[in-house]
Scaffold this motif. Structure first.
Motif, PDB file in Angstrom:
ATOM      1  N   GLU A  31      24.162  -6.798  37.059  1.00 30.22           N
ATOM      2  CA  GLU A  31      25.579  -6.476  37.136  1.00 30.22           C
ATOM      3  C   GLU A  31      26.235  -7.186  38.324  1.00 30.22           C
ATOM      4  O   GLU A  31      27.328  -7.737  38.198  1.00 30.22           O
ATOM      5  CB  GLU A  31      25.766  -4.965  37.255  1.00 30.22           C
ATOM      6  N   GLY A  34      27.047 -10.639  37.479  1.00 31.59           N
ATOM      7  CA  GLY A  34      28.004 -10.851  36.403  1.00 31.59           C
ATOM      8  C   GLY A  34      27.375 -11.050  35.035  1.00 31.59           C
ATOM      9  O   GLY A  34      28.027 -11.555  34.121  1.00 31.59           O
ATOM     10  N   SER A  37      28.087  -5.665  32.509  1.00 34.87           N
ATOM     11  CA  SER A  37      29.149  -4.928  33.181  1.00 34.87           C
ATOM     12  C   SER A  37      29.086  -3.468  32.773  1.00 34.87           C
ATOM     13  O   SER A  37      28.508  -3.111  31.741  1.00 34.87           O
ATOM     14  CB  SER A  37      30.513  -5.518  32.848  1.00 34.87           C
ATOM     15  N   ARG A  46      27.753   4.739  36.808  1.00 35.49           N
ATOM     16  CA  ARG A  46      27.870   3.621  35.873  1.00 35.49           C
ATOM     17  C   ARG A  46      27.657   4.102  34.440  1.00 35.49           C
ATOM     18  O   ARG A  46      26.774   4.904  34.175  1.00 35.49           O
ATOM     19  CB  ARG A  46      26.812   2.555  36.181  1.00 35.49           C
ATOM     20  N   TYR A  48      27.313   2.092  30.599  1.00 30.45           N
ATOM     21  CA  TYR A  48      27.184   0.801  29.918  1.00 30.45           C
ATOM     22  C   TYR A  48      27.405   0.993  28.431  1.00 30.45           C
ATOM     23  O   TYR A  48      26.922   1.953  27.832  1.00 30.45           O
ATOM     24  CB  TYR A  48      25.780   0.230  30.127  1.00 30.45           C
ATOM     25  N   THR A  52      25.221  -3.609  25.684  1.00 33.07           N
ATOM     26  CA  THR A  52      24.550  -4.097  26.893  1.00 33.07           C
ATOM     27  C   THR A  52      23.042  -4.201  26.668  1.00 33.07           C
ATOM     28  O   THR A  52      22.386  -5.054  27.278  1.00 33.07           O
ATOM     29  CB  THR A  52      24.862  -3.182  28.095  1.00 33.07           C
ATOM     30  N   GLU A  81      33.443  -9.475  24.326  1.00 31.64           N
ATOM     31  CA  GLU A  81      33.247  -8.217  25.059  1.00 31.64           C
ATOM     32  C   GLU A  81      33.401  -7.005  24.146  1.00 31.64           C
ATOM     33  O   GLU A  81      32.842  -5.967  24.400  1.00 31.64           O
ATOM     34  CB  GLU A  81      34.257  -8.116  26.212  1.00 31.64           C
TER      35      GLU A  81
END
Length: 160
Positions: A31, A34, A37, A46, A48, A52, A81
């Protein structure tokens, strides 16, 4: 391997670690670099997306064959994304690495074929060594330590 119910659309870092086989510290590193995310909850934890899992699998597979993280990051930046990457997405990205991998395989084959000679010789001569100087690329120009990289002076004239 722990199963995550389909109704859960986000994973904790622990769930992602358990499902992907990557250590929590590796996920944090990915993460930070990069490669993946997350979003933060109101409690600053966090979360995800399920996609991911595929991204982590892709990163780990690419690392196993020696692809640099910067190259992996560039590839992942080309993925959507908003949806899980498809097989076609992965095929397109990995095809770009084929030439690099073929060259690496060639170099490893050369290393394997000459390693016994090199260990037996012990010279690692830049003039004649098939590992340090494949195809004698430098033999005609010069030999010895002059082939080591030369430091370029800094713009103000001082050595860098």
């Amino acid at each position: 391997m722990p199963q995550i119910p389909e109704k859960i659309h986000e994973l904790t870092v622990g769930q992602l670690s358990a499902r992907s086989g990557a250590a929590v510290s590796a996920l944090h590193f990915y993460e930070a670099k990069g490669l993946i995310s997350s979003r933060r909850t109101t409690g600053n934890q966090r979360r995800y997306g399920r996609d991911t899992l595929r991204r982590v699998a892709f990163v780990r597979a690419a690392q196993r064959v020696g692809i640099p993280l910067a190259t992996i990051r560039q590839a992942l930046a080309q993925l959507p994304e908003e949806r899980t990457p498809t097989n076609e997405d992965w095929a397109r990205l990995s095809a770009a690495w084929r030439t690099e991998l073929d060259e690496r395989i060639k170099q490893l084959g050369r290393l394997r074929d000459h390693l016994t000679d090199c260990i037996g010789c012990g010279c690692l001569s830049l003039e004649t060594c098939v590992l340090s100087n494949p195809d004698d690329a430098f033999g005609e120009r010069m030999a010895g330590s002059r082939l080591l990289p030369v430091r370029n002076p800094a713009p103000d004239g001082d050595e860098a």
